[in-house]
Design an enzyme around this catalytic site. Structure first.
Site, short mmCIF file in Angstrom:
data_model
loop_
_atom_site.label_atom_id
_atom_site.label_comp_id
_atom_site.label_asym_id
_atom_site.label_seq_id
_atom_site.Cartn_x
_atom_site.Cartn_y
_atom_site.Cartn_z
CE LYS A 44 -0.50 -0.39 4.97
NZ LYS A 44 -1.17 0.16 6.11
CE1 TYR A 271 11.31 32.04 2.29
CE2 TYR A 271 11.03 29.65 2.35
CZ TYR A 271 10.97 30.85 1.66
OH TYR A 271 10.58 30.84 0.36
#
Ligand code: PLP
Length: 378
Positions: A44, A271
């Site tokens: 999955k 940042y």
């Protein structure tokens, strides 16, 4: 590369998946396990970010009994890639999904009487007799019928003419930690249900409870099938579970040095201005950010350049991060950088990245960005 992963510009950030090592891992696991124990390979979420179709083909070839996924789309993608093995779909299904399971012969779970009635009616209409599994909730409190109520539901399902009760399963809440007390309690509950079923003469081909943690540490819970996702990928679920010699991670995440700069005293990086140079420094800019799956960090984490660890400085951005290469003078523009995996003698493990995110290896692997092309080593 599969169609969905085709990259039209060779982006200098990518995932390498070593299918030769994957096969080797599977063979090592095969030698470790009891001969009559079968492995259902859990692929999955793109086989935990490794690419479902490629992983599925390799493990089936190496002896996996079948595949398991979590959604219909994942199962359809496997079929569209030419895979014809049995596919078990975890979880609950809507009516529309049941119809698709019938159309494609996927195996699904039936955990209560109303979905048993619905699926049986749909199967009858399609003129099909279908394999189903029942999940027993022995303590995870997720999907499945509570162990105390399981017998009557299983009896009803076994009585449905359109069903073959192929499997009965349960899932551990905690199988990869040292404390196995709750896992053993869950096992006892599951065993009780299995005994009750047997007493009623109900036949079930597969009984399964173990994920990787259970496979490694709880041999008494193996029954005749285990569901494994992470172990064949060479990633242990925790630090404490049993080790098998020779297993290696099959994924390496790489990028390249996209710019080199000199910092002067007082310069900020990134940042939020979380890093300020207190001495002249040399930094490299890497085109790999939290949008690609690196944890959102500030002055934490490392990358490998020229076989050496180099610290991430400042706050990383969606598409880029900066590392201090002052001590790696030989670094050149477009040098290869390892974000996760091995370079020479050094290694950054998925667990190291998970630690930065206060999370688990599964979270890191499944959050690696869709925009990273995959390269398969065969
Ligand atoms: C029901 C079920 N079984 C098995 C697995 C495989 O677990 P692992 O990757 O630890 O082997 C999962 C994964 O989350 C799961 O949800």
């Amino acid at each position: 590369m599969s169609e969905s992963q085709k990259s039209y510009a060779a982006r200098p950030a990518w995932i390498e998946v070593d299918l030769v090592q994957l096969r080797r891992n599977f063979q090592i696991i095969n030698q470790d396990k009891p001969p009559n124990l079968q492995i259902l390979s859990v692929v999955k979420d793109q086989a935990y970010g490794h690419g479902a179709a490629e992983v599925a083909k390799t493990v089936l070839d190496a002896g996996a009994k079948g595949l398991a996924v979590a959604t219909i789309d994942e199962a359809v993608e496997l079929v569209e890639n030419g895979i014809s093995s049995s596919i078990l779909i975890f979880g609950e299904r809507t009516e529309e999904e049941f119809k698709l399971c019938l159309e494609h012969n996927f195996t699904c779970f039936i955990n209560d009487l109303s979905s048993a009635k619905l699926y049986s009616r749909l199967a009858a209409k399609a003129g099909k007799k279908v394999n189903v599994h029942v999940e027993i909730d022995t303590g995870l409190s997720r999907y499945g019928v509570r162990w105390t109520e399981a017998l009557s539901v299983i009896e009803a399902i076994a009585d449905e003419n359109n069903f073959v009760l192929e499997g009965v399963m349960s899932h551990f809440a905690m199988s990869d930690e040292l404390d196995k007390s709750f896992a053993l309690q869950q096992l006892e509950r599951f065993q009780q249900v299995l005994q009750d079923i047997e007493k009623r003469g109900i036949q079930v081909e597969y009984r399964h409870m173990c994920n990787t943690g259970g496979f490694l540490d709880l041999p008494q819970a193996h029954f005749n099938l285990v569901r494994m996702g992470t172990l064949p990928l060479g990633v242990y679920p925790s630090k404490v579970c049993r080790r098998i010699n020779g297993l290696q991670p099959v994924m390496t995440v790489k990028t390249k040095v996209a710019a080199i700069k000199d910092l002067q005293v007082g310069d900020f990086v990134g940042y939020g201005m979380h890093y300020q140079a207190s001495s002249p420094r040399k930094i490299a800019v890497l085109p790999f950010g939290y949008g690609d799956g690196f944890p959102r960090v500030r002055n934490q984490g490392e990358a490998l350049i020229q076989g050496k660890r180099t610290p991430v400085i400042g706050g990383n951005a969606m598409d880029a991060m900066m590392v201090d290469i002052t001590d790696i003078a030989e670094t050149k523009l477009w040098d290869e950088v390892v974000i996760m995996g091995r370079q020479d003698q050094e290694e950054i493990s998925v667990h190291e990245l998970a630690h930065l995110k206060t999370s688990v290896s599964y979270d890191i692997l499944t959050c690696l960005g869709w925009r990273l092309p995959k390269v398969y080593l065969t």
